[in-house]
Design a protein around this motif. Structure first.
Motif, PDB file in Angstrom:
ATOM      1  N   LYS A   1      28.018 -67.542  -3.752  1.00  0.00           N
ATOM      2  CA  LYS A   1      28.650 -66.306  -3.272  1.00  0.00           C
ATOM      3  C   LYS A   1      29.034 -66.471  -1.799  1.00  0.00           C
ATOM      4  O   LYS A   1      28.623 -67.420  -1.139  1.00  0.00           O
ATOM      5  CB  LYS A   1      27.687 -65.125  -3.414  1.00  0.00           C
ATOM      6  CG  LYS A   1      27.138 -64.915  -4.814  1.00  0.00           C
ATOM      7  CD  LYS A   1      28.154 -64.312  -5.753  1.00  0.00           C
ATOM      8  CE  LYS A   1      27.536 -63.975  -7.106  1.00  0.00           C
ATOM      9  NZ  LYS A   1      28.490 -63.416  -8.047  1.00  0.00           N
ATOM     10  N   ASP A   2      29.780 -65.487  -1.306  1.00  0.00           N
ATOM     11  CA  ASP A   2      30.204 -65.530   0.097  1.00  0.00           C
ATOM     12  C   ASP A   2      29.096 -65.112   1.049  1.00  0.00           C
ATOM     13  O   ASP A   2      29.092 -65.505   2.216  1.00  0.00           O
ATOM     14  CB  ASP A   2      31.426 -64.632   0.300  1.00  0.00           C
ATOM     15  CG  ASP A   2      32.612 -65.113  -0.513  1.00  0.00           C
ATOM     16  OD1 ASP A   2      32.828 -66.335  -0.564  1.00  0.00           O
ATOM     17  OD2 ASP A   2      33.314 -64.280  -1.108  1.00  0.00           O
ATOM     18  N   VAL A   3      28.164 -64.275   0.548  1.00  0.00           N
ATOM     19  CA  VAL A   3      27.041 -63.815   1.366  1.00  0.00           C
ATOM     20  C   VAL A   3      25.748 -64.055   0.598  1.00  0.00           C
ATOM     21  O   VAL A   3      25.632 -63.697  -0.576  1.00  0.00           O
ATOM     22  CB  VAL A   3      27.159 -62.310   1.711  1.00  0.00           C
ATOM     23  CG1 VAL A   3      25.980 -61.864   2.575  1.00  0.00           C
ATOM     24  CG2 VAL A   3      28.480 -62.010   2.402  1.00  0.00           C
TER      25      VAL A   3
ATOM     26  N   SER B   1      36.248 -72.567  -0.420  1.00  0.00           N
ATOM     27  CA  SER B   1      35.680 -73.646   0.383  1.00  0.00           C
ATOM     28  C   SER B   1      34.863 -73.113   1.558  1.00  0.00           C
ATOM     29  O   SER B   1      34.211 -73.870   2.266  1.00  0.00           O
ATOM     30  CB  SER B   1      36.797 -74.543   0.920  1.00  0.00           C
ATOM     31  OG  SER B   1      37.685 -73.787   1.727  1.00  0.00           O
ATOM     32  N   MET B   2      34.923 -71.794   1.778  1.00  0.00           N
ATOM     33  CA  MET B   2      34.219 -71.197   2.904  1.00  0.00           C
ATOM     34  C   MET B   2      32.713 -71.328   2.735  1.00  0.00           C
ATOM     35  O   MET B   2      32.171 -71.027   1.668  1.00  0.00           O
ATOM     36  CB  MET B   2      34.596 -69.716   3.007  1.00  0.00           C
ATOM     37  CG  MET B   2      34.067 -69.025   4.242  1.00  0.00           C
ATOM     38  SD  MET B   2      34.198 -67.205   4.100  1.00  0.00           S
ATOM     39  CE  MET B   2      32.613 -66.805   3.382  1.00  0.00           C
TER      40      MET B   2
ATOM     41  N   GLN C   1      22.625 -76.293  -1.938  1.00  0.00           N
ATOM     42  CA  GLN C   1      23.542 -76.310  -3.073  1.00  0.00           C
ATOM     43  C   GLN C   1      24.490 -75.122  -3.036  1.00  0.00           C
ATOM     44  O   GLN C   1      25.700 -75.264  -3.256  1.00  0.00           O
ATOM     45  CB  GLN C   1      22.751 -76.297  -4.399  1.00  0.00           C
ATOM     46  CG  GLN C   1      22.123 -77.628  -4.760  1.00  0.00           C
ATOM     47  CD  GLN C   1      21.251 -77.492  -5.998  1.00  0.00           C
ATOM     48  OE1 GLN C   1      20.036 -77.602  -5.939  1.00  0.00           O
ATOM     49  NE2 GLN C   1      21.876 -77.230  -7.138  1.00  0.00           N
ATOM     50  N   LEU C   2      23.944 -73.932  -2.760  1.00  0.00           N
ATOM     51  CA  LEU C   2      24.787 -72.742  -2.682  1.00  0.00           C
ATOM     52  C   LEU C   2      25.781 -72.846  -1.523  1.00  0.00           C
ATOM     53  O   LEU C   2      26.924 -72.408  -1.635  1.00  0.00           O
ATOM     54  CB  LEU C   2      23.918 -71.486  -2.523  1.00  0.00           C
ATOM     55  CG  LEU C   2      23.118 -71.066  -3.757  1.00  0.00           C
ATOM     56  CD1 LEU C   2      22.133 -69.962  -3.406  1.00  0.00           C
ATOM     57  CD2 LEU C   2      24.045 -70.606  -4.885  1.00  0.00           C
ATOM     58  N   ALA C   3      25.332 -73.431  -0.411  1.00  0.00           N
ATOM     59  CA  ALA C   3      26.228 -73.621   0.737  1.00  0.00           C
ATOM     60  C   ALA C   3      27.371 -74.572   0.395  1.00  0.00           C
ATOM     61  O   ALA C   3      28.484 -74.447   0.919  1.00  0.00           O
ATOM     62  CB  ALA C   3      25.437 -74.148   1.937  1.00  0.00           C
ATOM     63  N   ASP C   4      27.086 -75.509  -0.519  1.00  0.00           N
ATOM     64  CA  ASP C   4      28.115 -76.449  -0.981  1.00  0.00           C
ATOM     65  C   ASP C   4      28.908 -75.911  -2.166  1.00  0.00           C
ATOM     66  O   ASP C   4      29.651 -76.648  -2.814  1.00  0.00           O
ATOM     67  CB  ASP C   4      27.459 -77.787  -1.376  1.00  0.00           C
ATOM     68  CG  ASP C   4      26.955 -78.556  -0.172  1.00  0.00           C
ATOM     69  OD1 ASP C   4      27.468 -78.322   0.940  1.00  0.00           O
ATOM     70  OD2 ASP C   4      26.041 -79.380  -0.341  1.00  0.00           O
ATOM     71  N   ARG C   5      28.691 -74.615  -2.467  1.00  0.00           N
ATOM     72  CA  ARG C   5      29.413 -73.931  -3.549  1.00  0.00           C
ATOM     73  C   ARG C   5      29.050 -74.459  -4.934  1.00  0.00           C
ATOM     74  O   ARG C   5      29.895 -74.506  -5.832  1.00  0.00           O
ATOM     75  CB  ARG C   5      30.931 -74.018  -3.324  1.00  0.00           C
ATOM     76  CG  ARG C   5      31.387 -73.216  -2.102  1.00  0.00           C
ATOM     77  CD  ARG C   5      31.429 -71.747  -2.444  1.00  0.00           C
ATOM     78  NE  ARG C   5      31.578 -70.905  -1.251  1.00  0.00           N
ATOM     79  CZ  ARG C   5      31.709 -69.583  -1.286  1.00  0.00           C
ATOM     80  NH1 ARG C   5      31.684 -68.952  -2.431  1.00  0.00           N
ATOM     81  NH2 ARG C   5      31.830 -68.885  -0.191  1.00  0.00           N
TER      82      ARG C   5
ATOM     83  N   MET D   1      20.572 -70.187   8.680  1.00  0.00           N
ATOM     84  CA  MET D   1      20.881 -68.761   8.733  1.00  0.00           C
ATOM     85  C   MET D   1      21.874 -68.423   9.835  1.00  0.00           C
ATOM     86  O   MET D   1      21.735 -68.878  10.965  1.00  0.00           O
ATOM     87  CB  MET D   1      19.589 -67.961   8.943  1.00  0.00           C
ATOM     88  CG  MET D   1      18.588 -68.099   7.815  1.00  0.00           C
ATOM     89  SD  MET D   1      17.014 -67.300   8.230  1.00  0.00           S
ATOM     90  CE  MET D   1      15.961 -67.958   6.914  1.00  0.00           C
ATOM     91  N   ASP D   2      22.850 -67.592   9.483  1.00  0.00           N
ATOM     92  CA  ASP D   2      23.792 -67.076  10.478  1.00  0.00           C
ATOM     93  C   ASP D   2      23.197 -65.896  11.237  1.00  0.00           C
ATOM     94  O   ASP D   2      23.490 -65.688  12.408  1.00  0.00           O
ATOM     95  CB  ASP D   2      25.087 -66.629   9.785  1.00  0.00           C
ATOM     96  CG  ASP D   2      25.809 -67.784   9.129  1.00  0.00           C
ATOM     97  OD1 ASP D   2      26.494 -68.520   9.841  1.00  0.00           O
ATOM     98  OD2 ASP D   2      25.671 -67.967   7.904  1.00  0.00           O
TER      99      ASP D   2
END
Length: 214
Positions: A107-109, A4-5, A78-82, A127-128
């Protein structure tokens, strides 16, 4: 790692030949490939099927409007929402989007790499860490000359003409100003091992924090 991260999204920008691709790949190597994905902005050049081949030849690939940032932003969301995405690919021989797509699992990164990824506010907001790879213009033109003559079959004259008429003015107008959005400016690109190691350490710190928050 918690599924869920929200993934850590790193933007790596810089001019043509700056070494941004090398930086992105070096960061990529520091992580397990099961937890990281590299997405190139170049895959998101706009589809030009509606244009004749002669019209396509006039495309300015160094202008922000040449990219389909709507689709890129939607895919990042979409990727951020897994959720998985189907990443486009570009056919440089025919100057339009290829039929093939690549399925990308969340992915996580996520490393997003491209000359103009910091130009779009929507992309920046996701972006982080925002990185700008800053390399002297004479080094960048030499690298482009070597790449385009060896790998793309171009003549030296055509590369120089394109650089002076399109690439350089577009860099000064659109790419260079995005440096001000960067959290980190890396000189000399992929040769800067210290900066790359610091980046990897920072990414791991963010991942650990996100795991705690998830």
């Amino acid at each position: 790692m918690e599924s869920s991260m929200r993934p850590v999204i790193i933007g790596v920008a810089g001019g043509t030949g700056s070494g941004k691709t090398t930086v992105a790949k070096e960061i990529f190597k520091q992580f397990s490939q099961s937890s990281i994905v590299l997405i190139e902005q170049d895959a998101y050049y706009k589809n030009q099927d509606h244009l004749t081949f002669e019209e396509r030849l006039k495309t300015n690939y160094d202008h922000p409007l040449s990219f389909d940032n709507e689709l890129l932003y939607a895919h990042l969301m979409q990727l951020a929402d897994r959720s998985p995405i189907f990443k486009p690919s570009y056919d440089y021989a025919n100057h339009t989007r290829a039929k093939e797509v690549t399925k990308i699992e969340p992915k996580d990164v996520i490393i997003l790499e491209g000359i103009l990824i910091l130009e779009d506010e929507r992309l920046r907001s996701m972006m982080d860490i925002k990185v700008f790879v800053d390399t002297d213009p004479d080094i960048r033109i030499i690298r482009r000359l070597v790449r385009d003559t060896k790998e793309r079959g171009r003549s030296i004259d055509s590369v120089i003409d394109q650089y002076t008429s399109v690439v350089r003015p577009m860099h000064l107008q659109f790419v260079e100003p995005t440096k001000r959005y960067a959290d980190l400016i890396i000189p000399e690109g992929g040769q800067n091992k210290v900066a790359i190691d610091l980046m990897a350490t920072k990414i791991r710190t963010i991942i650990e924090q996100k795991k705690l928050d998830a």
